[in-house]
Design a protein around this motif. Structure first.
Motif, PDB file in Angstrom:
ATOM      1  N   TRP A  22       0.813  -1.218   0.000  1.00  0.00           N
ATOM      2  CA  TRP A  22       0.000   0.000   0.000  1.00  0.00           C
ATOM      3  C   TRP A  22       0.842   1.261   0.000  1.00  0.00           C
ATOM      4  O   TRP A  22       0.464   2.265  -0.620  1.00  0.00           O
ATOM      5  N   LYS A  23       1.966   1.235   0.664  1.00  0.00           N
ATOM      6  CA  LYS A  23       2.848   2.406   0.643  1.00  0.00           C
ATOM      7  C   LYS A  23       3.320   2.692  -0.775  1.00  0.00           C
ATOM      8  O   LYS A  23       3.315   3.846  -1.232  1.00  0.00           O
ATOM      9  N   SER A  24       3.677   1.638  -1.506  1.00  0.00           N
ATOM     10  CA  SER A  24       4.110   1.792  -2.902  1.00  0.00           C
ATOM     11  C   SER A  24       2.942   2.213  -3.787  1.00  0.00           C
ATOM     12  O   SER A  24       3.089   3.047  -4.683  1.00  0.00           O
ATOM     13  N   PHE A  25       1.771   1.640  -3.519  1.00  0.00           N
ATOM     14  CA  PHE A  25       0.586   1.934  -4.325  1.00  0.00           C
ATOM     15  C   PHE A  25       0.216   3.413  -4.246  1.00  0.00           C
ATOM     16  O   PHE A  25      -0.032   4.060  -5.269  1.00  0.00           O
ATOM     17  N   TYR A  26       0.176   3.952  -3.034  1.00  0.00           N
ATOM     18  CA  TYR A  26      -0.257   5.338  -2.868  1.00  0.00           C
ATOM     19  C   TYR A  26       0.817   6.364  -3.232  1.00  0.00           C
ATOM     20  O   TYR A  26       0.552   7.553  -3.270  1.00  0.00           O
ATOM     21  N   LYS A  27       2.019   5.867  -3.507  1.00  0.00           N
ATOM     22  CA  LYS A  27       3.031   6.763  -4.086  1.00  0.00           C
ATOM     23  C   LYS A  27       2.686   7.078  -5.536  1.00  0.00           C
ATOM     24  O   LYS A  27       3.065   8.120  -6.076  1.00  0.00           O
ATOM     25  N   ILE A  28       1.960   6.161  -6.168  1.00  0.00           N
ATOM     26  CA  ILE A  28       1.568   6.309  -7.571  1.00  0.00           C
ATOM     27  C   ILE A  28       0.153   6.876  -7.693  1.00  0.00           C
ATOM     28  O   ILE A  28      -0.103   7.792  -8.475  1.00  0.00           O
ATOM     29  N   VAL A  29      -0.763   6.334  -6.911  1.00  0.00           N
ATOM     30  CA  VAL A  29      -2.184   6.714  -6.997  1.00  0.00           C
ATOM     31  C   VAL A  29      -2.583   7.473  -5.731  1.00  0.00           C
ATOM     32  O   VAL A  29      -2.535   6.908  -4.636  1.00  0.00           O
ATOM     33  N   PRO A  30      -2.978   8.739  -5.840  1.00  0.00           N
ATOM     34  CA  PRO A  30      -3.360   9.505  -4.651  1.00  0.00           C
ATOM     35  C   PRO A  30      -4.662   9.003  -4.036  1.00  0.00           C
ATOM     36  O   PRO A  30      -5.541   8.481  -4.739  1.00  0.00           O
ATOM     37  N   ALA A  31      -4.783   9.172  -2.726  1.00  0.00           N
ATOM     38  CA  ALA A  31      -5.971   8.703  -2.008  1.00  0.00           C
ATOM     39  C   ALA A  31      -7.235   9.390  -2.528  1.00  0.00           C
ATOM     40  O   ALA A  31      -8.302   8.774  -2.587  1.00  0.00           O
ATOM     41  N   LEU A  32      -7.123  10.665  -2.894  1.00  0.00           N
ATOM     42  CA  LEU A  32      -8.297  11.395  -3.375  1.00  0.00           C
ATOM     43  C   LEU A  32      -8.839  10.773  -4.661  1.00  0.00           C
ATOM     44  O   LEU A  32     -10.052  10.704  -4.861  1.00  0.00           O
ATOM     45  N   PHE A  33      -7.945  10.307  -5.532  1.00  0.00           N
ATOM     46  CA  PHE A  33      -8.391   9.638  -6.750  1.00  0.00           C
ATOM     47  C   PHE A  33      -9.123   8.340  -6.407  1.00  0.00           C
ATOM     48  O   PHE A  33     -10.153   8.014  -7.010  1.00  0.00           O
ATOM     49  N   MET A  34      -8.607   7.596  -5.443  1.00  0.00           N
ATOM     50  CA  MET A  34      -9.241   6.341  -5.046  1.00  0.00           C
ATOM     51  C   MET A  34     -10.627   6.600  -4.456  1.00  0.00           C
ATOM     52  O   MET A  34     -11.547   5.801  -4.642  1.00  0.00           O
ATOM     53  N   ALA A  35     -10.776   7.740  -3.758  1.00  0.00           N
ATOM     54  CA  ALA A  35     -12.089   8.101  -3.199  1.00  0.00           C
ATOM     55  C   ALA A  35     -13.098   8.347  -4.312  1.00  0.00           C
ATOM     56  O   ALA A  35     -14.307   8.195  -4.114  1.00  0.00           O
ATOM     57  N   TYR A  36     -12.612   8.701  -5.465  1.00  0.00           N
ATOM     58  CA  TYR A  36     -13.448   8.919  -6.642  1.00  0.00           C
ATOM     59  C   TYR A  36     -13.646   7.610  -7.414  1.00  0.00           C
ATOM     60  O   TYR A  36     -14.744   7.301  -7.876  1.00  0.00           O
ATOM     61  N   PHE A  37     -12.581   6.822  -7.521  1.00  0.00           N
ATOM     62  CA  PHE A  37     -12.570   5.655  -8.407  1.00  0.00           C
ATOM     63  C   PHE A  37     -13.323   4.451  -7.832  1.00  0.00           C
ATOM     64  O   PHE A  37     -14.040   3.757  -8.566  1.00  0.00           O
ATOM     65  N   LEU A  38     -13.177   4.192  -6.530  1.00  0.00           N
ATOM     66  CA  LEU A  38     -13.852   3.033  -5.940  1.00  0.00           C
ATOM     67  C   LEU A  38     -15.378   3.103  -6.083  1.00  0.00           C
ATOM     68  O   LEU A  38     -16.009   2.129  -6.496  1.00  0.00           O
TER      69      LEU A  38
END
Length: 444
Positions: A43-59
């Motif tokens: 998850w640390k590596s994942f969120y270096k690439i994909v911001p949490a705000l985008f995930m809040a939109y994408f999920l």
């Protein structure tokens, strides 16, 4: 009746109760924040690439795509009747939580420091506007050479008339979009297709911007931009927050709730009166372009955002500013993330492949808008923050611009609001110019 019913697809999602859907969205946000707080591993590596705000939109978008939730749906009963239903979560988030978030995030703002950010914010905003104005006709020309029928149509069915509503939406907002529909008289039965293009293309572009926020440092380095004024503002607000930081008491939390939702109440109260007053004012003009230029003044959403921002700025000059130390901007951020999730819920990824011709026009149009923004940002060495917020103040309006701005820092949300409100004012005029050019491009 039965034959008609058989042609209609039942699109009822798994969950239709807004109480349940709201819980699902909050669970998504909880999962995102839990995983993004991990200090090691995947998850640390994942969120270096994909911001949490985008995930809040994408999920939530994924949940809509797979039929778990939906912003609206059609239910076909056993008797063959169709029932149209919709969720109220976006309305709740944009009308209740957005103004609450804005006032809480504006409490600690240093308005002088905001204006010290310089002219680049306005330059990028107007660049975004010009990108929409010229992007429409250029997209029509390009697609027209490949597929003339895609940009064709005659009379009220002419595609350029429909695209005029996109120009109104992408420069101003819903009020400007409605004004363009009235001015150019696009076929109301086909209008839903244009709304669909608006949702798909605008949301794809917003997703790209959110991903870019996670790489803003690298982008700013490539742009050779001077971010000192932005960093100074962020530092000033952060330093102030540290001086008033405290463990909030129940009294603090209740006062914050009173400030937030008292403002929401007053903003809706004032917006109701002002929108009605200006509706009469706007209707006093003879039908035509002049009346529609001022249509945004009769929008209650416009006045709600304006009143909220004014209240927040005024409170920043009072002792209420100290409630930043009790977590005002953090609570504002919670509301913003809920709004982002409700926006993501409106996006069904499979719809991209429906009516692909119009979608492609929209994508080319948005690419021209983005390309011009990148070019000008590179030339004037503007930070990515100004590019992102300048674009969303046009394309997303007052619902999206503060989201993008606050993703950089809660203290910057006001910048997004101020630019978005300005977009309302010029939206119809700029959209008319864009439509004239699209009409010429369509018949050339």
């Amino acid at each position: 009746m039965q034959d008609t019913a058989e042609k209609i697809i039942d699109t009822t999602p798994l969950f239709t109760n807004d109480t349940i859907v709201f819980g699902v969205l909050i669970l998504c946000l909880g999962f995102i924040f839990y995983t993004s707080s991990r200090e090691t591993g995947f998850w640390k590596s994942f969120y270096k690439i994909v911001p949490a705000l985008f995930m809040a939109y994408f999920l939530p978008a994924l949940l809509t795509t797979f039929g778990v939730i939906a912003p609206e749906w059609t239910t076909v009963t056993d008797t063959g009747e169709t029932v149209e239903s919709s969720s109220s979560l976006y309305y709740m988030s944009s009308r209740y939580l957005l103004p609450a978030a804005l006032v809480l995030m504006t409490l600690s703002i240093d308005i002088k420091a905001v204006f010290n950010l310089g002219p680049k914010a306005l330059i990028m905003f107007f660049t975004g506007t010009v990108g929409i104005v010229i992007g429409g006709p250029l997209a029509v020309l390009l697609i027209g050479t490949i597929s003339p029928e895609t940009v064709g149509g005659a009379g009220a069915d002419a595609v350029w008339r429909g695209l005029s509503t996109l120009a109104g939406s992408w420069i101003g907002g819903g009020a400007n979009q409605t004004a363009m529909l009235e001015i150019y008289g696009y076929n109301q039965e086909l209008y839903g297709g244009m709304v669909f293009v608006d949702i798909v293309v605008a949301n794809i572009w917003m997703a790209i911007i959110l991903i870019g926020i996670g790489k803003s440092t690298r982008i700013d380095k490539w742009l050779k931009s001077d971010t000192s004024a932005i960093e100074a503002l962020k530092q000033k607000v952060s330093d102030y927050a540290k001086t008033v930081d405290r463990n909030p008491t129940l009294t603090d939390l209740m006062i914050l709730a009173a400030i937030a939702f008292g403002t929401v109440s007053f903003a809706h109260f004032g917006a109701g009166y002002l929108s009605t007053f200006f509706e009469d004012f706007v209707n006093s003009f003879p039908k035509g372009i002049t009346r529609n230029i001022f249509t945004f003044l009769s929008s209650s959403f416009f006045w709600m955002i304006t009143i909220t921002t004014i209240i927040g700025v005024l409170l920043s000059f009072t002792k209420a500013k100290s409630y930043e130390g009790a977590g005002a901007s953090k609570f504002g951020s919670v509301f913003i993330y809920i709004l982002v999730a409700s926006i993501g819920m409106k996006m069904d990824l499979t719809l991209i492949f429906d009516n692909f011709g119009l979608i492609f026009i929209g994508l080319v149009w948005m690419a021209i808008h983005a390309g011009l923004l990148i070019l000008v940002a590179k030339l004037i060495k503007a930070p990515y923050f100004f590019l992102a917020v300048g674009s969303q103040a046009n394309v997303g309006g007052a619902a999206s611009a503060p989201i993008v701005a606050s993703a950089f820092h809660p203290s910057l949300a006001t910048v997004g609001v101020l630019l978005a409100v300005f977009g309302y004012a010029i939206g119809t005029v700029a959209a008319i110019l864009c439509t004239i050019l699209m009409q010429l491009a369509a018949v050339s």
